[in-house]
Design a protein around this motif. Structure first.
Motif, mmCIF file in Angstrom:
data_model
loop_
_atom_site.group_PDB
_atom_site.id
_atom_site.type_symbol
_atom_site.label_atom_id
_atom_site.label_comp_id
_atom_site.label_asym_id
_atom_site.label_seq_id
_atom_site.Cartn_x
_atom_site.Cartn_y
_atom_site.Cartn_z
ATOM 1 N N LEU B 59 -20.152 23.406 -1.476
ATOM 2 C CA LEU B 59 -19.493 24.719 -1.521
ATOM 3 C C LEU B 59 -18.864 25.070 -0.172
ATOM 4 N N LEU B 60 -19.526 24.717 0.923
ATOM 5 C CA LEU B 60 -18.928 24.946 2.247
ATOM 6 C C LEU B 60 -17.646 24.131 2.399
ATOM 7 N N SER B 61 -17.675 22.896 1.941
ATOM 8 C CA SER B 61 -16.464 22.064 1.995
ATOM 9 C C SER B 61 -15.368 22.640 1.097
ATOM 10 N N HIS B 62 -15.785 23.163 -0.043
ATOM 11 C CA HIS B 62 -14.844 23.751 -0.993
ATOM 12 C C HIS B 62 -14.148 24.975 -0.395
ATOM 13 N N ILE B 63 -14.900 25.769 0.343
ATOM 14 C CA ILE B 63 -14.329 26.955 1.004
ATOM 15 C C ILE B 63 -13.249 26.523 2.006
ATOM 16 N N ALA B 64 -13.555 25.490 2.793
ATOM 17 C CA ALA B 64 -12.568 24.990 3.766
ATOM 18 C C ALA B 64 -11.366 24.376 3.048
ATOM 19 N N ALA B 65 -11.629 23.625 1.980
ATOM 20 C CA ALA B 65 -10.551 22.943 1.254
ATOM 21 C C ALA B 65 -9.577 23.940 0.630
ATOM 22 N N ALA B 66 -10.117 25.024 0.082
ATOM 23 C CA ALA B 66 -9.246 26.032 -0.524
ATOM 24 C C ALA B 66 -8.331 26.636 0.543
ATOM 25 N N GLU B 67 -8.872 26.834 1.724
ATOM 26 C CA GLU B 67 -8.062 27.388 2.816
ATOM 27 C C GLU B 67 -6.948 26.408 3.207
ATOM 28 N N VAL B 68 -7.259 25.125 3.228
ATOM 29 C CA VAL B 68 -6.240 24.105 3.516
ATOM 30 C C VAL B 68 -5.134 24.162 2.452
ATOM 31 N N GLY B 69 -5.533 24.332 1.208
ATOM 32 C CA GLY B 69 -4.556 24.426 0.123
ATOM 33 C C GLY B 69 -3.615 25.614 0.285
ATOM 34 N N TYR B 70 -4.180 26.753 0.664
ATOM 35 C CA TYR B 70 -3.343 27.947 0.847
ATOM 36 C C TYR B 70 -2.522 27.888 2.133
ATOM 37 N N GLN B 71 -2.994 27.154 3.131
ATOM 38 C CA GLN B 71 -2.148 26.905 4.310
ATOM 39 C C GLN B 71 -0.884 26.177 3.879
#
Lengths: 176, 176
Positions: B59-71
């Motif tokens: 879930l921590l990785s997922h939080i970071a990954a979603a942010e990368v996607g929106y970047q």
């Protein structure tokens, strides 16, 4: 809320610019909470995953109760009064008391309470100006908190519990 | 972030007024996510509550990954490229692949990825004006979505999963 504006955070008729953005976010969060519980039956709303879990019904009540608490704090500069504590105490506290007292209700019961509370919030926010969001009080710890934070916290709190509701729903519906 | 400003949503040095408020909210949410995982050991980060659950590490990785996607979506108007998909695919998808690939890491691994991603977000937001938040694109469904919504969604998504992390932490630490 206009469904076409669901993914636009911006001006909302009847609210000042900053309050509009806050209301846009609150509206979107509420939309997703309602989606997360759509169609649930009494048994699913009462489902307890284990002895320390809260039911979806209790979490819905908790979301409404927190909003009532922040209404009192920000609109009237007071704590909950006796009548409000009586009505919302179990929902605020969750845990053992909520597991005992909040159950056996249809979804509409929870939804109408959420809606009544929200209508009051929007009516009060509509009477205020952006500058009101900047007004500060202090926590006991001495840290400053402004009204913008408090209402951000209300929808953040709702999102946090919506995450739990989604998780519980997957488990409650798998077993029912 | 200045700890004294944790409960103030308002102006942040280096950002325009509306972007400041967004950054204040993102900062607060991140602070609570970090609190939710403080001190967790590898076994707790890898804890799987049942066959359909995600671990706290995932879930921590997922939080970071979603942010990368929106970047990618908001700063560069594109989808994730091959290299990014390779790095973040399991974290984005969660489920079976994440259960297999995201495990055995110390907390610092997850925290440093979250921080690296966030630093880039703040650098990019610092280069933009409030008007940028109003820029709209369309979902496949035809509904309009603006940049304000997309970044609101990033921290809302984080809050949603933080709710699940708190729940998982109670269970992971009770059994370890």
């Amino acid at each position: 809320m206009n469904e076409g504006d669901l993914f636009l955070i911006g001006d909302v008729p009847g609210f000042t610019p900053q309050i509009s953005r806050l209301v846009s976010m609150m509206n979107y969060v509420r939309h997703t909470t309602l989606s997360a519980v759509a169609g649930l039956e009494v048994g699913e709303l009462d489902y307890l995953h284990d002895v320390q879990s809260n039911s979806i019904g209790a979490l819905l009540s908790h979301i409404a109760a927190a909003e009532v608490g922040y209404q009192a704090a920000t609109f009237y500069a007071r704590d909950l009064n006796g009548e409000e504590r009586n009505e919302w105490g179990a929902a605020l506290d969750l845990g053992e008391r909520a597991r005992r007292e909040i159950r056996g209700r249809e979804l509409d019961y929870y939804l109408s309470r959420l809606e009544q509370v929200r209508m009051k919030t929007l009516a009060e926010l509509g009477r205020r100006e952006d500058q009101w969001l900047e007004e500060q009080t202090s926590f006991g710890s001495g840290q400053s908190v402004n009204n913008y934070f408090k209402w951000f916290h209300v929808f953040g709190h709702e999102l946090n519990h919506r995450g739990q509701i989604r998780w519980l729903r997957r488990h409650a519906t798998a077993r029912s």
